[in-house]
Design an enzyme around this catalytic site. Structure first.
Site, PDB file in Angstrom:
ATOM      1  N   ARG A  28     -44.052  55.660  15.292  1.00 44.85           N
ATOM      2  CA  ARG A  28     -43.287  56.366  14.517  1.00 44.85           C
ATOM      3  C   ARG A  28     -42.591  56.415  16.038  1.00 44.85           C
ATOM      4  NH1 ARG A  28     -46.698  56.219  10.718  1.00 44.85           N
ATOM      5  NH2 ARG A  28     -45.962  56.953   8.789  1.00 44.85           N
ATOM      6  N   GLN A 170     -46.001  54.989   3.998  1.00 50.13           N
ATOM      7  CA  GLN A 170     -45.366  53.780   4.270  1.00 50.13           C
ATOM      8  C   GLN A 170     -43.789  53.779   3.921  1.00 50.13           C
ATOM      9  OE1 GLN A 170     -47.748  50.000   4.747  1.00 50.13           O
ATOM     10  NE2 GLN A 170     -49.608  50.537   6.134  1.00 50.13           N
ATOM     11  N   ASP A 316     -57.585  54.765   4.580  1.00 49.59           N
ATOM     12  CA  ASP A 316     -58.534  53.939   6.142  1.00 49.59           C
ATOM     13  C   ASP A 316     -59.958  53.903   5.505  1.00 49.59           C
ATOM     14  OD1 ASP A 316     -55.827  53.022   5.508  1.00 49.59           O
ATOM     15  OD2 ASP A 316     -54.507  53.536   7.588  1.00 49.59           O
TER      16      ASP A 316
END
Ligand code: S3P
Length: 429
Positions: A28, A170, A316
């Site tokens: 980002r 996302q 994750d």
């Protein structure tokens, strides 16, 4: 390297580490720094393969990005000054680059084609191209813009009022990038709160965005103002050493400057629920991303349930949490995590099958897994399947396995943690 032997001989892990920069924040920082006119500087950048692909893409758009180690200097003419790339934008293995850049490019003035590796080619893009289409974006690709390669003709966009069907930062971020370039106010409603690095970084770059109870509002036409970004350490990388410290007898491991954004720190809640001895010392934040030191000790663990709003906060970390659960007393149930099926690889199948080779008792389900422990793990040959987090999970499993473990395709670990094996070695000396 096609295959390596993981030989750690049960030595305790002791010492402290600074894990590499956060992958989500690093991507980002490059994106906002490229959209903003002028000079953005970044420290603590993750020089892993995924984030390097993001740098390459924006260089192809005419942005100057100088990198020295973990420092970046980004000089951009601003999004309206970008040049049309003369070749495809290659996003490699990076889902974040691929999805977020679609939102960025949709509101630019250039034409471009985005494609990645064979894993990216299988990952669903409709979740991004659909809302962007509603905003008036011109994106075309395979099977009705479901899969890469995708071509994007940038242009004027309109605001969107959107209920997100999946909890995905996302998707949310791609829409937010497009919304910045749209006429009017966009409203995005999340069904579960996902990581909010984009919203926080918008604040840093002087953009007004509001977020309340899962509803995000952004007025289009705002221009980001170039600033300095200090990237915290990645809690998703720290997770492997937190697990290692908890699993290997006599260990005590400290991890410094780790990002503690509450939308990312679900692993800490799970470690506590499992009975791990973990200490969190917040060190404050130089910008809007909180950070601190995490210290974990070898602990006896118990099973737990992981579901609902906790899932996006640790999505994750599930491979390494599953490994922890193989050593916990009782049953661990992971559900509502069907998103794992569409990560770099199908992580439900990969975790169950790979740890199963060492003797773990893991039953895959449609949206998660059921893990029964504790089970002594033996040796075997595991395959990372080209997925960095499966590779690191295998390496941590080898620390507690009774027999020799070999790992096929360990190089993919460089996607998010190029110094992983050096850091592991440093804790054993
Ligand atoms: C990311 C969001 C998550 C995460 C990925 C990084 C991001 O993906 O799994 O590693 O930086 O926005 P989803 O948005 O698909 O959940």
């Amino acid at each position: 390297m096609e295959r390596i032997k993981l030989e750690y001989g049960g030595a305790p892990l002791r010492g402290s580490l600074t894990v590499p920069g956060d992958k989500s924040v690093s991507h980002r920082a490059v994106m906002f720094g490229s959209i903003a006119e002028g000079r953005t500087t970044v420290s603590g950048f993750l020089s892993g393969e995924d984030c390097l692909r993001t740098i390459d893409c924006f260089r192809s758009l005419g942005v100057s990005i100088e990198r020295e180690g973990t420092d970046l200097v980004i000089d951009s003419p601003g999004i309206d000054g970008w040049k049309e790339p003369s070749d495809i934008l290659y996003t490699g293995n990076s889902g974040t680059t691929t999805r977020l850049i679609l939102g960025v490019l949709a509101g630019s003035r250039v034409h471009s084609v985005v494609t990645g590796d064979s894993s990216i080619a299988k990952r669903p893009m409709k979740r991004v191209t659909d809302p962007l289409d509603r905003m008036g974006a011109d994106i075309r690709g395979r099977e009705g813009a479901q899969y890469t390669p995708l071509s994007v003709q940038g242009g004027q966009l309109r605001a969107i009022d959107y209920d997100m069907p999946v909890a995905s930062a996302q998707v949310k971020s791609a829409i937010l990038f497009a919304a910045l370039r749209a006429d009017g106010e966009s409203v995005i409603r999340e069904k579960e709160v996902s990581r909010d690095h984009t919203e926080r970084m918008m604040h840093n770059f002087g953009i007004q965005v509001s977020s309340e109870e899962g509803t995000i509002r952004l007025q289009g036409g705002q221009k980001p103002v170039a600033v300095h970004v200090d990237v915290p350490g990645d809690i998703s990388s720290a997770a492997f050493f937190l697990a290692a410290g908890a699993l290997v007898p006599d260990s005590e491991v400290s991890l410094e400057n780790v990002g503690l954004n509450p939308t990312r720190s679900g692993m800490l809640d799970v470690l506590e629920a499992m009975g791990a001895e973990i200490r969190v010392t917040e060190s404050g934040s130089s910008d809007s991303e909180p950070r601190g030191t995490l210290t974990v000790r070898h602990s006896s663990l118990r099973g737990t349930e992981i579901s609902g709003p906790l899932i996006p906060r640790l999505i994750d970390e599930i491979p390494v949490i599953a490994l922890l659960a193989t050593q916990a007393e009782g049953t661990t149930v992971i559900k509502d995590a069907e998103e794992l099926r569409v990560k770099e690889t199908d992580r439900i199948a990969a975790v169950a099958e790979e740890l199963g080779k060492l003797g773990a008792d893991i039953e895959p389900t449609a949206d998660g897994m059921i893990i029964r422990g504790p089970v002594r793990l033996g040796g075997g040959t595991l395959d990372s399947r080209g997925d960095h987090r499966i590779g690191m999970m295998a390496a941590i499993a080898s620390l507690i396995a009774d027999g020799p473990v070999e790992l096929e395709d360990p190089d993919c670990i460089a996607v998010s943690y190029p110094a992983f094996f050096e850091h592991l070695d440093s804790l054993q000396k």
